[in-house]
Write a protein that holds these residues in place. Sequence first.
Motif, mmCIF file in Angstrom:
data_model
loop_
_atom_site.group_PDB
_atom_site.id
_atom_site.type_symbol
_atom_site.label_atom_id
_atom_site.label_comp_id
_atom_site.label_asym_id
_atom_site.label_seq_id
_atom_site.Cartn_x
_atom_site.Cartn_y
_atom_site.Cartn_z
ATOM 1 N N LEU A 100 2.290 -54.847 48.212
ATOM 2 C CA LEU A 100 2.596 -55.161 49.629
ATOM 3 C C LEU A 100 1.330 -54.798 50.421
ATOM 4 O O LEU A 100 0.741 -55.412 51.262
ATOM 5 C CB LEU A 100 3.806 -54.836 50.164
ATOM 6 N N TRP A 129 6.132 -62.830 53.849
ATOM 7 C CA TRP A 129 6.775 -62.368 52.532
ATOM 8 C C TRP A 129 8.281 -62.730 52.521
ATOM 9 O O TRP A 129 8.801 -63.466 51.503
ATOM 10 C CB TRP A 129 6.769 -61.060 52.285
ATOM 11 N N SER A 132 8.358 -66.790 52.347
ATOM 12 C CA SER A 132 7.308 -67.348 51.226
ATOM 13 C C SER A 132 8.090 -68.357 50.349
ATOM 14 O O SER A 132 9.273 -68.068 50.050
ATOM 15 C CB SER A 132 6.771 -66.146 50.285
ATOM 16 N N ARG A 137 8.007 -63.258 45.511
ATOM 17 C CA ARG A 137 7.816 -62.591 46.790
ATOM 18 C C ARG A 137 8.938 -62.334 47.533
ATOM 19 O O ARG A 137 9.168 -61.187 48.440
ATOM 20 C CB ARG A 137 6.574 -63.374 47.536
ATOM 21 N N TYR A 141 10.468 -58.543 49.110
ATOM 22 C CA TYR A 141 10.595 -58.217 50.403
ATOM 23 C C TYR A 141 12.106 -57.789 50.499
ATOM 24 O O TYR A 141 12.600 -56.889 51.242
ATOM 25 C CB TYR A 141 10.258 -59.235 51.513
#
Length: 185
Positions: A100, A129, A132, A137, A141
């Motif tokens: 990240l 994120w 996304s 991804r 997160y």
Amino acid sequence: MKRRSFLKLGGLGTLAMSCGIVVHAGTSWWDQARSPRLQVLSQDEAEIFASIADTIFPGERFPGGMPAASEIGIVEFWDGYLASIDGRTSKLLRVLVHALDDGARFADLSGRRFRDRPAAQREDILRAWDRSWFSARRGAYTSLELFVAMGYTEHPVVLEACGIKFQCTTEPQPHHAPIAALGTP
């Protein structure tokens, strides 16, 4: 040289360079030296995680004196959690934090890491994120957000700032009892 061949070579070169950067970054992330004040995390990882946590729970935006995540020891909480799980999973979660941080360099091509950006830009990156189209991804997160929320929302200072007076008792409570029967927190 034909245009098509040139574009193919250019694309392959870009792909090879990108793979090299990812491999180099991944190997530098994998075995960082532990910070002397922590059990597992390196100093870089502690700074990155603190910036993620403070972006999710900044403190100053909440009325009533809510603390920022880093003010209540969220880094130490996460470090303790990583020390309590198996080493491979711990390392992979640490690599996620680095991904990240370094991935933010490509958010707007500025070359700045996540932890070096102002709060508004960090919020935009986390929002990207979270929303996304790439499910891995989004999942990454969500995992980070869960770890931050676990440490933040269970801290006594945060509970008190929310007006929750929770005290553990030594008397076992039945799991099926209505909330009113358990007494007020």
